[in-house]
Write a protein that holds these residues in place. Structure first.
Motif, mmCIF file in Angstrom:
data_model
loop_
_atom_site.group_PDB
_atom_site.id
_atom_site.type_symbol
_atom_site.label_atom_id
_atom_site.label_comp_id
_atom_site.label_asym_id
_atom_site.label_seq_id
_atom_site.Cartn_x
_atom_site.Cartn_y
_atom_site.Cartn_z
ATOM 1 N N LEU A 155 88.786 95.152 7.724
ATOM 2 C CA LEU A 155 88.040 95.335 9.334
ATOM 3 C C LEU A 155 88.736 93.874 10.402
ATOM 4 N N ILE A 156 88.897 93.288 10.131
ATOM 5 C CA ILE A 156 88.834 92.138 10.518
ATOM 6 C C ILE A 156 90.159 91.816 10.928
ATOM 7 N N ALA A 157 91.178 92.582 10.676
ATOM 8 C CA ALA A 157 92.168 92.944 11.125
ATOM 9 C C ALA A 157 92.341 94.378 12.451
ATOM 10 N N ARG A 158 91.404 94.583 12.573
ATOM 11 C CA ARG A 158 91.201 95.542 13.331
ATOM 12 C C ARG A 158 90.453 94.991 14.769
ATOM 13 N N ARG A 159 89.875 94.285 14.197
ATOM 14 C CA ARG A 159 88.345 94.251 15.031
ATOM 15 C C ARG A 159 88.597 92.378 15.865
ATOM 16 N N LYS A 160 87.650 91.795 16.580
ATOM 17 C CA LYS A 160 87.225 90.244 16.739
ATOM 18 C C LYS A 160 86.512 90.440 15.916
ATOM 19 N N TRP A 161 85.374 91.229 15.372
ATOM 20 C CA TRP A 161 83.797 90.909 14.923
ATOM 21 C C TRP A 161 83.943 91.530 13.413
ATOM 22 N N LEU A 162 83.192 91.893 12.732
ATOM 23 C CA LEU A 162 83.306 93.062 11.669
ATOM 24 C C LEU A 162 82.964 94.301 12.005
ATOM 25 N N ALA A 163 81.936 93.983 13.205
ATOM 26 C CA ALA A 163 81.289 95.512 13.837
ATOM 27 C C ALA A 163 82.007 95.703 15.148
ATOM 28 N N GLY A 164 83.056 94.924 15.544
ATOM 29 C CA GLY A 164 83.125 94.888 17.278
ATOM 30 C C GLY A 164 83.644 93.392 17.684
ATOM 31 N N ASP A 165 83.427 93.709 18.818
ATOM 32 C CA ASP A 165 84.191 92.465 19.509
ATOM 33 C C ASP A 165 83.147 90.957 19.714
ATOM 34 N N HIS A 166 82.021 91.717 19.024
ATOM 35 C CA HIS A 166 81.055 90.268 19.209
ATOM 36 C C HIS A 166 80.590 90.123 17.861
ATOM 37 N N LEU A 167 79.973 88.752 17.304
ATOM 38 C CA LEU A 167 79.139 88.942 16.217
ATOM 39 C C LEU A 167 78.225 89.592 16.530
#
Length: 230
Positions: A155-167
């Protein structure tokens, strides 16, 4: 002021402690040993599980999922760009999917085994299930944590945070569970570098300070547990 009934190494309690800290809330903490099934606690939550949030007005909100939803409904809009459950429907679905992954699947396959066998059993009487740890359960959890860590890495290889661009709640739930396993030294961080770097970011947040200060009596944490740079 709100009150949070929690167990220090209950990952669901840790998740809500992180959420409250990220929202700038400082609740009164009441420690529970859920296996003791205190009558007063069962009146708050008949399921006998932690966490349970009690608002200053007396509203009782039991369970990590319900508390997270309640806090978003009552405080989320006031967080503006720091909202932990996104506004867009698709983004909310993704956060809730990952919440289910960590609060249910990860707990059932990893954290529940390790925390019960290595921590809680130390303080439970034999009639409540205390005693020596079940090594088969521990070995299963140590095997399972590897593929969960790979998923975090994916997940984190494809996004800044686990679900997307924000914490979001997804990061806080994952970090809460991993923090319990990390205390016990059972996370193979050297196998997944990106997951490790993400967790280093998480435990460097001010909201993590109280978790890193928790200790199990008679059981020291892994050497790197409170080291922000691993």
């Amino acid at each position: 002021m709100a009150t949070l009934h929690h167990s220090p190494f209950c990952p669901h309690s840790r998740f809500i402690r992180l959420v409250l800290a990220e929202m700038g809330m400082e609740p009164t903490l009441v420690e529970e040993r859920p296996w003791e099934r205190r009558d007063e606690f069962l009146m708050l939550n008949p399921a006998g599980t932690t966490p349970v949030l009690i608002e200053s007005g007396g509203l009782v909100v039991p369970g990590a999922g319900a508390i997270a939803e309640y806090l978003d409904e009552t405080r989320g809009l006031g967080l503006s760009g720091r909202r932990l459950l996104p506004e867009a429907p698709a983004a909310r679905v993704e956060v809730r999917r990952l919440l289910d992954w960590f609060l249910c699947k990860f707990d059932q396959e990893v954290t529940g085994y390790l925390v019960t066998e290595k921590i809680h059993k130390r303080f439970m009487t034999s009639d409540l299930g205390g005693g020596p740890p079940d090594m088969n359960a521990i070995r299963a959890a140590r095997t399972n944590v590897r593929y969960h860590l790979k998923y975090v890495d994916y997940l984190i290889a494809r996004r800044k945070w686990l679900a997307g661009d924000h914490l979001t709640y997804a990061d806080l739930a994952a970090a809460a569970h991993l923090s319990c396993v990390d205390y016990l030294g059972d996370v193979p961080w050297d196998e997944e570098e990106m997951a490790r770097n993400w967790y280093a970011r998480m435990k460097s947040r001010p909201s993590f300070r109280s978790l890193l200060a928790d200790r199990v009596p008679g059981m020291a944490p892994a050497d790197h547990y409170a080291d922000l740079d691993f």
